[in-house]
Design an enzyme around this catalytic site. Sequence first.
Site, PDB file in Angstrom:
ATOM      1  CD  GLN A 189      -7.565  -4.435  -4.247  1.00 26.31           C
ATOM      2  OE1 GLN A 189      -7.317  -4.392  -3.053  1.00 26.31           O
ATOM      3  NE2 GLN A 189      -8.557  -5.142  -4.743  1.00 26.31           N
ATOM      4  CB  CYS A 243      -0.897  -0.017   1.235  1.00 29.03           C
ATOM      5  SG  CYS A 243      -1.429   1.601   1.764  1.00 29.03           S
ATOM      6  CD  GLU A 244       0.132   5.259  -4.167  1.00 37.79           C
ATOM      7  OE1 GLU A 244       0.913   4.815  -5.020  1.00 37.79           O
ATOM      8  OE2 GLU A 244      -0.676   6.171  -4.399  1.00 37.79           O
ATOM      9  CG  HIS A 245      -2.322   5.770   0.567  1.00 35.77           C
ATOM     10  ND1 HIS A 245      -3.369   5.110  -0.017  1.00 35.77           N
ATOM     11  CD2 HIS A 245      -2.010   6.788  -0.270  1.00 35.77           C
ATOM     12  CE1 HIS A 245      -3.708   5.712  -1.142  1.00 35.77           C
ATOM     13  NE2 HIS A 245      -2.894   6.731  -1.327  1.00 35.77           N
ATOM     14  CG  HIS A 246      -1.111   3.161   5.726  1.00 38.01           C
ATOM     15  ND1 HIS A 246      -2.217   3.151   4.911  1.00 38.01           N
ATOM     16  CD2 HIS A 246      -1.403   4.008   6.748  1.00 38.01           C
ATOM     17  CE1 HIS A 246      -3.144   3.954   5.415  1.00 38.01           C
ATOM     18  NE2 HIS A 246      -2.673   4.482   6.526  1.00 38.01           N
ATOM     19  CB  CYS A 283      -2.783  -0.060   5.994  1.00 39.75           C
ATOM     20  SG  CYS A 283      -3.609  -0.132   4.412  1.00 39.75           S
ATOM     21  CG  HIS A 312      -5.662  -3.030   1.247  1.00 38.73           C
ATOM     22  ND1 HIS A 312      -5.171  -1.997   0.510  1.00 38.73           N
ATOM     23  CD2 HIS A 312      -6.358  -3.798   0.388  1.00 38.73           C
ATOM     24  CE1 HIS A 312      -5.572  -2.122  -0.747  1.00 38.73           C
ATOM     25  NE2 HIS A 312      -6.304  -3.205  -0.835  1.00 38.73           N
TER      26      HIS A 312
END
Length: 225
Positions: free
Chosen positions: A154, A113-116, A184, A182
């Site tokens: 995703q 996940c590119e956010h976490h 996260c 995910h």
Amino acid sequence: MKFDEKLEEFESLGDNHVGTSSNTPMRQDAFKLTNEEKIDIIKDDVQHIMETLGLDLTDDSLKGTPNRVAKMFVKELFGGLNPEKKPNASTFENKYQYGEMLVEKNITVYSTCEHHLLPIVGKAHVAYISNGTVVGLSKMNRIVDYFAKRPQVQERLTIQIVKELQEVLNTQDVACVIDAKHLCVNSRGIRDTESSTITSEFGGKFKEKETKREFLDYIKLDTSF
Ligand SMILES: [Zn+2]
């Protein structure tokens, strides 16, 4: 918009897992440094994070971690950022005139996940209808893996897989469904261990109700041999 407000907007975009484009946002100078140079820099960064957290990096168990993580980032987890790693698209002529749908299901997805920067783990199901060109089956797995090995959203991963196969196979008739967990979401924040996320992209004939239905029915088939 003031910088602070902008920052807040980015934060909430990330917290809500919203991506901004179907292309992975890359800088112009993304490949100016060699892999070895990147590993060298990231190693120091990881060490800095660990030391800031108060860890004792002279401990035998922790000593090798910064270098190990740096190598893993550059060569494995995010290796798919490098276009040179893209699986080469050798295609074949459809000699046996198979004109039906081909489905490659349950392709393992390990992404991040590119956010976490936490894992996304799941399955991808990919299908196409040949218009004269076919690809080796393992090529579909390799394409999924290549785009998975990036910081990802995703939805974007699903679209990138379809676009690539459309280009390779020279047809719009490509579809992909991904069902993934995910970490996260499962292991922190809301801590919902059971939920998974489904995304889909249907191109060409797969936009038609019956073709889409057929593909989704194949995915549901029990193939535990
Ligand atoms: Zn996340």
